[in-house]
Scaffold this motif. Structure first.
Motif, PDB file in Angstrom:
ATOM      1  N   MET A 176       0.788  -1.229   0.000  1.00 28.76           N
ATOM      2  CA  MET A 176       0.000   0.000   0.000  1.00 28.76           C
ATOM      3  C   MET A 176       0.824   1.285   0.000  1.00 28.76           C
ATOM      4  N   ALA A 177       2.105   1.187   0.305  1.00 21.02           N
ATOM      5  CA  ALA A 177       2.892   2.411   0.446  1.00 21.02           C
ATOM      6  C   ALA A 177       4.382   2.145   0.233  1.00 21.02           C
ATOM      7  N   VAL A 178       5.109   3.256   0.103  1.00 22.15           N
ATOM      8  CA  VAL A 178       6.567   3.245   0.027  1.00 22.15           C
ATOM      9  C   VAL A 178       7.075   3.986   1.252  1.00 22.15           C
ATOM     10  N   VAL A 179       8.149   3.485   1.849  1.00 16.66           N
ATOM     11  CA  VAL A 179       8.758   4.162   2.994  1.00 16.66           C
ATOM     12  C   VAL A 179      10.087   4.754   2.532  1.00 16.66           C
ATOM     13  N   PHE A 180      10.247   6.028   2.817  1.00 19.46           N
ATOM     14  CA  PHE A 180      11.450   6.763   2.427  1.00 19.46           C
ATOM     15  C   PHE A 180      12.255   7.157   3.657  1.00 19.46           C
ATOM     16  N   LYS A 181      13.563   7.217   3.503  1.00 22.61           N
ATOM     17  CA  LYS A 181      14.432   7.873   4.477  1.00 22.61           C
ATOM     18  C   LYS A 181      14.420   9.341   4.064  1.00 22.61           C
ATOM     19  N   ALA A 182      14.158  10.233   5.034  1.00 27.03           N
ATOM     20  CA  ALA A 182      14.037  11.650   4.725  1.00 27.03           C
ATOM     21  C   ALA A 182      14.593  12.489   5.865  1.00 27.03           C
ATOM     22  N   ILE A 183      14.823  13.741   5.563  1.00 22.08           N
ATOM     23  CA  ILE A 183      15.215  14.722   6.570  1.00 22.08           C
ATOM     24  C   ILE A 183      14.036  15.668   6.761  1.00 22.08           C
ATOM     25  N   GLN A 184      13.568  15.795   7.999  1.00 19.71           N
ATOM     26  CA  GLN A 184      12.525  16.758   8.318  1.00 19.71           C
ATOM     27  C   GLN A 184      13.215  18.091   8.564  1.00 19.71           C
ATOM     28  N   ARG A 185      12.901  19.087   7.774  1.00 21.65           N
ATOM     29  CA  ARG A 185      13.634  20.345   7.810  1.00 21.65           C
ATOM     30  C   ARG A 185      13.444  21.153   9.087  1.00 21.65           C
ATOM     31  N   GLY A 186      12.251  21.178   9.655  1.00 19.26           N
ATOM     32  CA  GLY A 186      12.010  21.981  10.869  1.00 19.26           C
ATOM     33  C   GLY A 186      13.005  21.660  11.973  1.00 19.26           C
ATOM     34  N   PRO A 187      12.916  20.477  12.550  1.00 18.19           N
ATOM     35  CA  PRO A 187      13.868  20.114  13.602  1.00 18.19           C
ATOM     36  C   PRO A 187      15.165  19.516  13.051  1.00 18.19           C
ATOM     37  N   ASN A 188      15.301  19.455  11.723  1.00 16.95           N
ATOM     38  CA  ASN A 188      16.501  18.909  11.081  1.00 16.95           C
ATOM     39  C   ASN A 188      16.859  17.529  11.633  1.00 16.95           C
ATOM     40  N   ARG A 189      15.907  16.598  11.478  1.00 15.47           N
ATOM     41  CA  ARG A 189      16.143  15.240  11.958  1.00 15.47           C
ATOM     42  C   ARG A 189      15.830  14.224  10.861  1.00 15.47           C
ATOM     43  N   GLU A 190      16.467  13.080  10.947  1.00 18.23           N
ATOM     44  CA  GLU A 190      16.234  11.995  10.007  1.00 18.23           C
ATOM     45  C   GLU A 190      14.967  11.245  10.417  1.00 18.23           C
ATOM     46  N   VAL A 191      14.091  10.980   9.438  1.00 18.86           N
ATOM     47  CA  VAL A 191      12.822  10.310   9.719  1.00 18.86           C
ATOM     48  C   VAL A 191      12.546   9.250   8.655  1.00 18.86           C
ATOM     49  N   ALA A 192      11.620   8.358   8.981  1.00 24.84           N
ATOM     50  CA  ALA A 192      11.049   7.441   7.991  1.00 24.84           C
ATOM     51  C   ALA A 192       9.709   8.052   7.597  1.00 24.84           C
ATOM     52  N   LEU A 193       9.487   8.217   6.317  1.00 26.30           N
ATOM     53  CA  LEU A 193       8.280   8.854   5.801  1.00 26.30           C
ATOM     54  C   LEU A 193       7.531   7.860   4.930  1.00 26.30           C
ATOM     55  N   LYS A 194       6.303   7.533   5.320  1.00 24.85           N
ATOM     56  CA  LYS A 194       5.492   6.585   4.556  1.00 24.85           C
ATOM     57  C   LYS A 194       4.552   7.364   3.651  1.00 24.85           C
ATOM     58  N   VAL A 195       4.566   7.011   2.356  1.00 25.73           N
ATOM     59  CA  VAL A 195       3.708   7.670   1.375  1.00 25.73           C
ATOM     60  C   VAL A 195       2.885   6.595   0.666  1.00 25.73           C
ATOM     61  N   MET A 196       1.571   6.765   0.710  1.00 25.35           N
ATOM     62  CA  MET A 196       0.666   5.813   0.062  1.00 25.35           C
ATOM     63  C   MET A 196       0.829   5.903  -1.458  1.00 25.35           C
ATOM     64  N   TYR A 197       0.594   4.781  -2.122  1.00 31.18           N
ATOM     65  CA  TYR A 197       0.635   4.759  -3.587  1.00 31.18           C
ATOM     66  C   TYR A 197      -0.480   5.637  -4.154  1.00 31.18           C
ATOM     67  N   PRO A 198      -0.198   6.411  -5.184  1.00 35.24           N
ATOM     68  CA  PRO A 198      -1.221   7.267  -5.782  1.00 35.24           C
ATOM     69  C   PRO A 198      -2.438   6.464  -6.255  1.00 35.24           C
ATOM     70  N   ALA A 199      -2.249   5.235  -6.676  1.00 36.46           N
ATOM     71  CA  ALA A 199      -3.355   4.407  -7.166  1.00 36.46           C
ATOM     72  C   ALA A 199      -4.376   4.113  -6.064  1.00 36.46           C
ATOM     73  N   LEU A 200      -4.009   4.292  -4.818  1.00 32.68           N
ATOM     74  CA  LEU A 200      -4.908   4.003  -3.701  1.00 32.68           C
ATOM     75  C   LEU A 200      -5.666   5.229  -3.205  1.00 32.68           C
ATOM     76  N   ARG A 201      -5.416   6.372  -3.809  1.00 32.25           N
ATOM     77  CA  ARG A 201      -6.105   7.604  -3.410  1.00 32.25           C
ATOM     78  C   ARG A 201      -7.597   7.482  -3.650  1.00 32.25           C
ATOM     79  N   LEU A 202      -8.362   8.104  -2.789  1.00 29.42           N
ATOM     80  CA  LEU A 202      -9.806   8.217  -3.004  1.00 29.42           C
ATOM     81  C   LEU A 202     -10.065   9.559  -3.655  1.00 29.42           C
ATOM     82  N   ASP A 203     -10.758   9.544  -4.752  1.00 25.59           N
ATOM     83  CA  ASP A 203     -11.066  10.813  -5.446  1.00 25.59           C
ATOM     84  C   ASP A 203     -12.357  11.406  -4.967  1.00 25.59           C
TER      85      ASP A 203
END
Length: 72
Positions: free
Chosen positions: A45-72
């Motif tokens: 259902m999703a992809v998990v990315f390694k990312a940097i959150q700019r506000g507190p400047n910390r490394e995070v795991a960011l889960k993003v749902m697949y676009p095909a699963l969006r409800l219109d």
């Protein structure tokens, strides 16, 4: 082969959708306050990315749902 196998084979699940290109294109981009660094996992259902959150400047795991699963 049972009859239901044929219909199951023709049915597409989210993991069958070609999401690799979509996810790979996000690497190096900024999504809201997150700088996407790399793909670290993919699921049905999703992809998990390694990312940097700019506000507190910390490394995070960011889960993003697949676009095909969006409800219109």
């Amino acid at each position: 082969m049972p009859a239901h196998s044929e219909s199951a084979r023709s049915a597409m699940s989210p993991s069958d959708v070609p999401q690799r290109d979509w996810a790979d294109e996000l690497v190096g981009r900024t999504l809201d306050q997150y700088q996407i660094l790399e793909v670290i996992g993919r699921g049905g259902m999703a992809v998990v990315f390694k990312a940097i959150q700019r506000g507190p400047n910390r490394e995070v795991a960011l889960k993003v749902m697949y676009p095909a699963l969006r409800l219109d």
